[in-house]
Design a protein around this motif. Structure first.
Motif, mmCIF file in Angstrom:
data_model
loop_
_atom_site.group_PDB
_atom_site.id
_atom_site.type_symbol
_atom_site.label_atom_id
_atom_site.label_comp_id
_atom_site.label_asym_id
_atom_site.label_seq_id
_atom_site.Cartn_x
_atom_site.Cartn_y
_atom_site.Cartn_z
ATOM 1 N N HIS A 247 -0.268 5.793 5.934
ATOM 2 C CA HIS A 247 0.754 4.818 6.409
ATOM 3 C C HIS A 247 -0.027 3.231 6.515
ATOM 4 N N ARG A 251 0.581 -0.105 3.811
ATOM 5 C CA ARG A 251 0.913 -1.018 4.695
ATOM 6 C C ARG A 251 0.025 -2.184 4.015
ATOM 7 N N THR A 252 -1.325 -1.928 3.803
ATOM 8 C CA THR A 252 -2.429 -2.756 3.322
ATOM 9 C C THR A 252 -1.988 -3.429 1.837
ATOM 10 N N TYR A 254 1.111 -3.338 0.670
ATOM 11 C CA TYR A 254 2.328 -4.140 0.473
ATOM 12 C C TYR A 254 1.865 -5.545 0.920
ATOM 13 N N GLU A 255 1.114 -5.609 2.240
ATOM 14 C CA GLU A 255 0.686 -6.942 2.541
ATOM 15 C C GLU A 255 -0.237 -7.716 1.626
ATOM 16 N N VAL A 277 7.958 1.934 3.678
ATOM 17 C CA VAL A 277 7.020 0.846 3.696
ATOM 18 C C VAL A 277 7.562 -0.522 2.841
#
Length: 306
Positions: A247, A251-252, A254-255, A277
């Protein structure tokens, strides 16, 4: 905007996954057979896939062969990442690890894991409870059982003995878990029970050359990019005994601007996790998609960055 190739881990295996690859994957299948001194297609049967070694080798071969097919015609992704054994395919495609070395290491990895826990252990998925609640259940458990995977905020995997996992699963259902399901895993991965096999694998890694990734490599354990070859060596050798934070890895990505998530074979398990995400962007699995569709998506992402 950027793109990610994601490689699945054990549990995603499917009987026939190598037999169903595109015909153009034959070169990679032959290469794997030559390195291992055995026909890899023989590993892809219901009986053979009872072996951890066979499962992990099939996942590696499926991921690398299909990623190679895509890269023969398409731009490279900006990132690669792999869940557990998928990290080896990611490292190969990143240009950090030779396919031949990955095959030998993965064969040894599977043997070490199976030998350490031939029976009585495994992994269980728990859906519908948050991490803090599951960790409280684990702290109160009798017998060896540990947090192993953080796949989503309310989708976790535990690893340990059959009896300890069954007791935690029962208590989890009592607290409202929608699912508490034993996975098709015969070993307790991603916890301290795998410390000794990981050390043995690390010793084998000592003589293997690793290079700085040519494509950015995201660690599935730290959820951060790894650039240094020695850190990558550590990441690969010891990921069997470390908690997987998939997860956090998503997120990394996507960021950092990833908006195209392509899951390599087999299956589409990671795509389901990614959709939680990737509020914006495209999530697609290689399996079931057309090569020209994937090529067009990768080229579109490249054009957006210019």
């Amino acid at each position: 905007m950027s793109s990610l190739f994601a490689f699945p881990g054990q549990g995603a295996q499917q009987v026939g996954m190598l037999h169903q690859l595109p015909p153009d994957a034959a070169a990679s299948l032959n290469e794997a057979s030559d390195v291992l001194g055995e026909d890899v297609l023989v590993l892809d049967s219901e009986e053979a896939l009872q072996s951890t070694r066979a499962v992990q080798l099939c996942l590696l071969v499926a991921g690398v062969s299909c990623a190679r097919l895509l890269l023969e015609r398409s731009p490279e992704p900006d990132y690669v990442a792999g869940l557990s054994i998928g990290a080896y395919a990611a490292a190969v495609i990143a240009g950090s690890l030779d396919f031949s070395d990955a095959l030998r290491l993965v064969a040894l990895r599977g043997e070490l894991m199976q030998r350490a826990y031939p029976q009585g252990f495994g992994m269980t998925a728990i859906l519908g409870l948050d991490q803090a609640t599951v960790e409280r259940l684990l702290a109160a458990a009798e017998g060896p059982v540990y947090l192993a995977n953080i796949n989503a905020e309310n989708q976790l995997v535990i690893a340990g003995s059959e009896t300890a996992m069954a007791a935690v699963a029962e208590r989890a259902r009592g607290l409202g878990a929608g699912v508490a399901k034993r996975l098709a895993m015969s070993v307790p991965s991603h916890c301290e029970l795998m410390n000794e096999p990981a050390r043995e694998l690390a010793a084998a890694f000592a003589g293997v050359e690793l290079r700085r990734p040519a494509i950015r490599y995201l660690s599935g354990t730290t959820a951060r990019p790894v650039f240094d070859p020695e850190r990558l060596r550590d990441d690969l050798a010891f990921n069997m005994c470390r908690v997987i934070d998939w997860h956090g890895t998503l997120r990394t990505a996507y960021e950092r601007g990833v908006r195209l998530h392509i899951e390599l074979p087999p299956g589409a398990v990671l795509s389901g996790l990614a959709r939680r995400v990737f509020d914006q962007g495209t999530v697609i699995a290689f399996q079931g998609a057309r090569l020209d569709t994937l090529d067009a998506l990768l080229r579109e992402e490249v054009s957006r960055t210019r």
